[in-house]
Design a protein around this motif. Structure first.
Motif, PDB file in Angstrom:
ATOM      1  N   THR A  15     -17.297  43.008  23.776  1.00 39.93           N
ATOM      2  CA  THR A  15     -16.700  42.386  24.956  1.00 39.93           C
ATOM      3  C   THR A  15     -16.409  40.920  24.655  1.00 39.93           C
ATOM      4  N   ILE A  16     -15.163  40.512  24.866  1.00 38.20           N
ATOM      5  CA  ILE A  16     -14.741  39.131  24.610  1.00 38.20           C
ATOM      6  C   ILE A  16     -14.319  38.502  25.928  1.00 38.20           C
ATOM      7  N   ASP A  17     -14.983  37.426  26.306  1.00 38.25           N
ATOM      8  CA  ASP A  17     -14.664  36.672  27.524  1.00 38.25           C
ATOM      9  C   ASP A  17     -13.913  35.415  27.101  1.00 38.25           C
ATOM     10  N   ARG A  18     -12.600  35.396  27.346  1.00 38.58           N
ATOM     11  CA  ARG A  18     -11.778  34.282  26.884  1.00 38.58           C
ATOM     12  C   ARG A  18     -11.910  33.048  27.764  1.00 38.58           C
ATOM     13  N   VAL A  19     -12.377  33.215  28.984  1.00 42.21           N
ATOM     14  CA  VAL A  19     -12.578  32.068  29.864  1.00 42.21           C
ATOM     15  C   VAL A  19     -13.955  31.459  29.623  1.00 42.21           C
ATOM     16  N   GLY A  20     -14.956  32.293  29.618  1.00 42.40           N
ATOM     17  CA  GLY A  20     -16.316  31.800  29.394  1.00 42.40           C
ATOM     18  C   GLY A  20     -16.631  31.516  27.943  1.00 42.40           C
ATOM     19  N   LEU A  21     -15.707  31.930  27.022  1.00 40.14           N
ATOM     20  CA  LEU A  21     -15.893  31.733  25.587  1.00 40.14           C
ATOM     21  C   LEU A  21     -17.210  32.343  25.112  1.00 40.14           C
ATOM     22  N   THR A  22     -17.422  33.587  25.508  1.00 40.09           N
ATOM     23  CA  THR A  22     -18.626  34.295  25.098  1.00 40.09           C
ATOM     24  C   THR A  22     -18.227  35.654  24.528  1.00 40.09           C
ATOM     25  N   VAL A  23     -19.109  36.204  23.713  1.00 40.46           N
ATOM     26  CA  VAL A  23     -18.897  37.516  23.104  1.00 40.46           C
ATOM     27  C   VAL A  23     -20.200  38.297  23.224  1.00 40.46           C
ATOM     28  N   ALA A  24     -20.072  39.577  23.554  1.00 41.62           N
ATOM     29  CA  ALA A  24     -21.254  40.437  23.661  1.00 41.62           C
ATOM     30  C   ALA A  24     -20.967  41.752  22.948  1.00 41.62           C
ATOM     31  N   LYS A  25     -22.016  42.358  22.446  1.00 40.04           N
ATOM     32  CA  LYS A  25     -21.910  43.680  21.837  1.00 40.04           C
ATOM     33  C   LYS A  25     -22.908  44.601  22.515  1.00 40.04           C
ATOM     34  N   ALA A  26     -22.392  45.696  23.071  1.00 46.47           N
ATOM     35  CA  ALA A  26     -23.221  46.646  23.824  1.00 46.47           C
ATOM     36  C   ALA A  26     -24.024  45.921  24.903  1.00 46.47           C
TER      37      ALA A  26
ATOM     38  N   PRO B 178     -19.238  27.855  16.083  1.00 44.19           N
ATOM     39  CA  PRO B 178     -17.880  27.512  16.541  1.00 44.19           C
ATOM     40  C   PRO B 178     -16.768  28.133  15.705  1.00 44.19           C
ATOM     41  N   SER B 179     -16.886  28.079  14.392  1.00 47.35           N
ATOM     42  CA  SER B 179     -15.824  28.632  13.546  1.00 47.35           C
ATOM     43  C   SER B 179     -15.745  30.150  13.688  1.00 47.35           C
ATOM     44  N   GLU B 180     -16.876  30.815  13.859  1.00 48.16           N
ATOM     45  CA  GLU B 180     -16.885  32.267  14.029  1.00 48.16           C
ATOM     46  C   GLU B 180     -16.205  32.665  15.337  1.00 48.16           C
ATOM     47  N   LEU B 181     -16.518  31.927  16.407  1.00 46.46           N
ATOM     48  CA  LEU B 181     -15.927  32.224  17.712  1.00 46.46           C
ATOM     49  C   LEU B 181     -14.423  31.971  17.690  1.00 46.46           C
ATOM     50  N   LYS B 182     -14.007  30.857  17.105  1.00 43.78           N
ATOM     51  CA  LYS B 182     -12.580  30.548  17.031  1.00 43.78           C
ATOM     52  C   LYS B 182     -11.835  31.613  16.229  1.00 43.78           C
ATOM     53  N   LEU B 183     -12.427  32.039  15.129  1.00 50.98           N
ATOM     54  CA  LEU B 183     -11.782  33.053  14.293  1.00 50.98           C
ATOM     55  C   LEU B 183     -11.621  34.361  15.054  1.00 50.98           C
ATOM     56  N   LEU B 184     -12.665  34.799  15.734  1.00 48.52           N
ATOM     57  CA  LEU B 184     -12.596  36.048  16.493  1.00 48.52           C
ATOM     58  C   LEU B 184     -11.576  35.947  17.619  1.00 48.52           C
ATOM     59  N   MET B 185     -11.573  34.842  18.347  1.00 48.55           N
ATOM     60  CA  MET B 185     -10.625  34.668  19.446  1.00 48.55           C
ATOM     61  C   MET B 185      -9.189  34.704  18.933  1.00 48.55           C
ATOM     62  N   HIS B 186      -8.950  34.066  17.805  1.00 47.82           N
ATOM     63  CA  HIS B 186      -7.589  34.009  17.267  1.00 47.82           C
ATOM     64  C   HIS B 186      -7.128  35.386  16.795  1.00 47.82           C
ATOM     65  N   LEU B 187      -7.968  36.076  16.040  1.00 51.64           N
ATOM     66  CA  LEU B 187      -7.579  37.392  15.533  1.00 51.64           C
ATOM     67  C   LEU B 187      -7.381  38.387  16.669  1.00 51.64           C
ATOM     68  N   SER B 188      -8.283  38.381  17.645  1.00 53.35           N
ATOM     69  CA  SER B 188      -8.229  39.378  18.717  1.00 53.35           C
ATOM     70  C   SER B 188      -7.113  39.103  19.711  1.00 53.35           C
ATOM     71  N   ALA B 189      -6.541  37.893  19.694  1.00 55.31           N
ATOM     72  CA  ALA B 189      -5.412  37.594  20.579  1.00 55.31           C
ATOM     73  C   ALA B 189      -4.151  38.317  20.128  1.00 55.31           C
ATOM     74  N   ALA B 190      -4.136  38.775  18.878  1.00 58.16           N
ATOM     75  CA  ALA B 190      -2.974  39.498  18.352  1.00 58.16           C
ATOM     76  C   ALA B 190      -3.459  40.702  17.550  1.00 58.16           C
ATOM     77  N   PRO B 191      -3.990  41.720  18.221  1.00 61.02           N
ATOM     78  CA  PRO B 191      -4.523  42.888  17.506  1.00 61.02           C
ATOM     79  C   PRO B 191      -3.485  43.503  16.575  1.00 61.02           C
TER      80      PRO B 191
END
Length: 227
Positions: A136-147, A155-168
């Protein structure tokens, strides 16, 4: 301005960086050893850590690992030219970026701004919360959850995931990711990307060796999905 904790054993480098950042409005706390720097973390509560790799006693990689065990504080490593092996180990330990010494204050300031810059994933019109399998990716709260379990991403991990997942399914080269995620507009070190991908996979994938979310296309780069 961001509060910066500087851990650097070379007095001339330490004083120069500290003075330069103070002149630009930063509140800076400096320490000469890893042990002293770790002791200052709780009291000073910095927004970012500037960390020399080659420290006496507890080295920078050990400090980086200890910080990552307890927080996702942004970390930029300071390294001398030729410390390639240590750079890789430092990135694997959780550093978000690195700077080769000697570096001008404006270069250090630019890297600090890039690491701390609020995420802009370009996902206008996308739902605030997205679900991909157990992720689960929350683009407003800038949080990620699994199960349903929150994940602690640097910070770099979150930015990378947000960028990649914005264009599956879109493939991004390492250079494109360096430009969009790290704000490096020149031909920078692709090891930043590879190390960050490895750390991110270790947190979001069931099996990092068989990634479901962040996939490699050999000779091209990385993509998110297909799922």
């Amino acid at each position: 301005m961001p509060r910066v904790l500087l851990i650097e054993d070379d007095p001339s480098v330490r004083e120069g960086v500290e003075l330069g950042l103070r002149r630009r409005g930063h509140e800076v706390r400096a320490a000469a050893t890893g042990e002293a720097g770790l002791a200052a973390l709780a009291e000073f509560r910095p927004d970012l850590l500037l960390l020399d790799l080659m420290l006496p006693g507890m080295n920078g990689v050990q400090v980086c690992r200890q910080v990552r065990d307890r927080s996702q504080l942004p970390i930029i490593m300071l390294t001398a030219r030729g410390d390639d092996f240590d750079v890789v180990i430092g990135l694997e330990a959780g550093a978000d970026d690195y700077i080769v010494k000697p570096a001008r204050t404006e270069v250090i300031e630019a890297r600090i701004r890039a690491v701390l810059r609020r995420l802009d994933d370009g996902g206008q019109g996308r739902p605030a919360i997205e679900n991909y399998g157990e992720l689960t990716i929350d683009r407003v709260g800038l949080t990620v959850a699994k199960a349903g379990r929150p994940l602690a991403l640097a910070p770099s991990e979150l930015k990378l995931l947000m960028h990649l997942s914005a264009a599956p399914e879109q493939v991004f080269s390492r250079q494109q990711l360096l430009e969009h995620v790290w704000d490096h507009s020149y031909h920078a070190d692709a090891r930043l990307v590879d190390a960050c991908v490895a750390r991110l996979r270790g947190k979001i994938e069931d099996e990092a060796g068989s990634p479901r979310y962040v996939q490699t296309l050999r000779g091209f780069g990385y993509r998110f999905g297909p799922l």
